[in-house]
Motif scaffolding. Sequence first.
Motif, PDB file in Angstrom:
ATOM      1  N   TYR A 186       0.818  -1.204   0.000  1.00 56.42           N
ATOM      2  CA  TYR A 186       0.000   0.000   0.000  1.00 56.42           C
ATOM      3  C   TYR A 186       0.854   1.257   0.000  1.00 56.42           C
ATOM      4  O   TYR A 186       0.488   2.274  -0.579  1.00 56.42           O
ATOM      5  CB  TYR A 186      -0.928  -0.011   1.220  1.00 56.42           C
ATOM      6  N   GLY A 187       2.016   1.207   0.671  1.00 62.53           N
ATOM      7  CA  GLY A 187       2.873   2.380   0.716  1.00 62.53           C
ATOM      8  C   GLY A 187       3.394   2.775  -0.652  1.00 62.53           C
ATOM      9  O   GLY A 187       3.366   3.949  -1.035  1.00 62.53           O
ATOM     10  N   ALA A 188       3.891   1.801  -1.417  1.00 62.90           N
ATOM     11  CA  ALA A 188       4.400   2.085  -2.756  1.00 62.90           C
ATOM     12  C   ALA A 188       3.293   2.525  -3.704  1.00 62.90           C
ATOM     13  O   ALA A 188       3.569   3.120  -4.750  1.00 62.90           O
ATOM     14  CB  ALA A 188       5.094   0.836  -3.321  1.00 62.90           C
ATOM     15  N   PHE A 252      12.065   8.595  -2.027  1.00 58.46           N
ATOM     16  CA  PHE A 252      11.669   7.336  -2.671  1.00 58.46           C
ATOM     17  C   PHE A 252      12.797   6.314  -2.609  1.00 58.46           C
ATOM     18  O   PHE A 252      12.549   5.118  -2.499  1.00 58.46           O
ATOM     19  CB  PHE A 252      11.273   7.594  -4.126  1.00 58.46           C
ATOM     20  N   TRP A 253      14.049   6.792  -2.698  1.00 61.68           N
ATOM     21  CA  TRP A 253      15.182   5.872  -2.536  1.00 61.68           C
ATOM     22  C   TRP A 253      15.265   5.370  -1.107  1.00 61.68           C
ATOM     23  O   TRP A 253      15.494   4.174  -0.861  1.00 61.68           O
ATOM     24  CB  TRP A 253      16.470   6.584  -2.933  1.00 61.68           C
ATOM     25  N   TRP A 254      15.080   6.273  -0.137  1.00 58.61           N
ATOM     26  CA  TRP A 254      15.172   5.894   1.273  1.00 58.61           C
ATOM     27  C   TRP A 254      14.062   4.912   1.658  1.00 58.61           C
ATOM     28  O   TRP A 254      14.296   3.947   2.381  1.00 58.61           O
ATOM     29  CB  TRP A 254      15.093   7.153   2.136  1.00 58.61           C
ATOM     30  N   GLN A 255      12.856   5.148   1.160  1.00 63.57           N
ATOM     31  CA  GLN A 255      11.729   4.268   1.459  1.00 63.57           C
ATOM     32  C   GLN A 255      11.676   3.058   0.531  1.00 63.57           C
ATOM     33  O   GLN A 255      10.819   2.187   0.705  1.00 63.57           O
ATOM     34  CB  GLN A 255      10.413   5.049   1.348  1.00 63.57           C
ATOM     35  N   ASP A 256      12.568   3.017  -0.457  1.00 57.58           N
ATOM     36  CA  ASP A 256      12.645   1.901  -1.405  1.00 57.58           C
ATOM     37  C   ASP A 256      11.350   1.715  -2.189  1.00 57.58           C
ATOM     38  O   ASP A 256      10.838   0.616  -2.361  1.00 57.58           O
ATOM     39  CB  ASP A 256      13.008   0.599  -0.693  1.00 57.58           C
ATOM     40  N   TYR A 257      10.828   2.842  -2.700  1.00 56.69           N
ATOM     41  CA  TYR A 257       9.656   2.791  -3.565  1.00 56.69           C
ATOM     42  C   TYR A 257      10.111   2.725  -5.025  1.00 56.69           C
ATOM     43  O   TYR A 257      11.227   3.142  -5.353  1.00 56.69           O
ATOM     44  CB  TYR A 257       8.779   4.029  -3.363  1.00 56.69           C
ATOM     45  N   PRO A 258       9.275   2.203  -5.912  1.00 51.55           N
ATOM     46  CA  PRO A 258       9.633   2.198  -7.344  1.00 51.55           C
ATOM     47  C   PRO A 258       9.929   3.612  -7.822  1.00 51.55           C
ATOM     48  O   PRO A 258       9.203   4.554  -7.515  1.00 51.55           O
ATOM     49  CB  PRO A 258       8.374   1.626  -8.015  1.00 51.55           C
ATOM     50  N   ARG A 259      10.998   3.778  -8.587  1.00 48.27           N
ATOM     51  CA  ARG A 259      11.440   5.128  -8.963  1.00 48.27           C
ATOM     52  C   ARG A 259      12.354   5.050 -10.191  1.00 48.27           C
ATOM     53  O   ARG A 259      12.811   3.979 -10.565  1.00 48.27           O
ATOM     54  CB  ARG A 259      12.218   5.775  -7.814  1.00 48.27           C
ATOM     55  N   GLY A 260      12.595   6.209 -10.770  1.00 47.41           N
ATOM     56  CA  GLY A 260      13.592   6.342 -11.823  1.00 47.41           C
ATOM     57  C   GLY A 260      13.212   5.734 -13.152  1.00 47.41           C
ATOM     58  O   GLY A 260      14.081   5.335 -13.918  1.00 47.41           O
ATOM     59  N   GLY A 261      11.920   5.676 -13.449  1.00 43.19           N
ATOM     60  CA  GLY A 261      11.537   5.090 -14.726  1.00 43.19           C
ATOM     61  C   GLY A 261      11.946   5.940 -15.917  1.00 43.19           C
ATOM     62  O   GLY A 261      12.383   5.426 -16.934  1.00 43.19           O
ATOM     63  N   ASN A 262      11.817   7.258 -15.808  1.00 46.14           N
ATOM     64  CA  ASN A 262      12.151   8.167 -16.907  1.00 46.14           C
ATOM     65  C   ASN A 262      12.702   9.447 -16.272  1.00 46.14           C
ATOM     66  O   ASN A 262      11.962  10.400 -16.005  1.00 46.14           O
ATOM     67  CB  ASN A 262      10.916   8.455 -17.760  1.00 46.14           C
TER      68      ASN A 262
END
Length: 398
Positions: A186-188, A252-262
């Motif tokens: 749910y967080g991501a 987003f990096w710290w929480q390890d969420y999906p990131r950096g797609g574009n």
Amino acid sequence: MTAWREVLHAFVATWRAMLSDSAAMMLLFAGGIVYSFFYPLPYAKETVQRVPVAVVDQDRSALSRQITRYASAHPAIQVVAVSADLREAQDLIWRNEVAGMLFIPSGLQSKVAAGRAAEVEVAGNGIYMMLNKAALNGLAQAVGTVSAGIEIKRLSAATPSSAQAQAQRGPVGLNAVALFNVREGYGAYVVPAAAVLIIQQTLLLAVTLLFGTWAERGGFPVRRDVAGYVGMWCAVACVPILNSLYYFGFVFWWQDYPRGGNFGGLMLFTLLFAFAVSAFAIMVGNLFRSRERSAQLLVCTAMPIIFLSGVTWPVEALPDVLKAARWLIPSTPGIQGFVALNQLGASLHEVAAEAVGLVALMVASVSLGYWRWHRMEKAQRRRWSAQVPSASPAANQL
């Protein structure tokens, strides 16, 4: 060069005014930092596990005990009570001691042995949606696994091997793979969208607070002309740019969420969103004449705005009026565009509708904001001229 100097002077004056107001600084920067750690905290576990459930076993057979064992082994649920009394399990739900219940009626094994249709019932506490979903799905999967095993045993009696029996039981295989929210947490899902709303709302509250303060004091830090407006607009736009870099680059990096797609598209969209939301904030700020009024009116708008964005509530379920009105808020195209670019790896072409929405909103906000800004200057000049006493004839003679 004179015009550029005036723009630069207004830019510096606006930043000086923002930095000198402690309440505005709390909203502009400190609030976003606090939210970045506080808001994702309840969703740190991402997925719900070991939800307490109860089993009502009125059959008391080998099959019912097998179903109970499979339910106990499921990672999402935890069987904390097994009883033959239905009322006892219902009381556990009412007291919030369990989130779900599995009811196994008497005669279940005899019906299965005779080849007749047999049913069990599952129930949950709908007040807590996440717990209810985990409890119902976990119990249903446990029963489905036992049912599939029984069906495979029946097919094995008519087929040479168990592999063929399994192929007949499930002729079409399903392999579900989560592409973006890989943990299906749910967080991501909600935090990347809520981050955009936090950037907008903290800026909106801070800018309206500053405008209310300046209106109370009767003086603004910049001149009320085009150069002053542009310099102030650019200074305010720097805040969402910095906050976006903080959220998308660190949080987003710290929480390890999906990131950096574009990444490239994300940076361009960030600039567009920053100038659109800052123009919107200045336009709204021109409507306030007191420091506290903005917080009283705007602090309760975050929840409706997140629902209008189309993330937590399907757009198709909104009335037609709200479907059109939601595009008047920068967070609507902003959330959709940022999630697509940062989480889903979309291209700029695929978020063209959101980009056009931000451009249209920016043009409208700048036009209305400057018109209101210039009109306020004329009204203030009229008030000042009315307050200046006219010279007496004796003074004229002197």
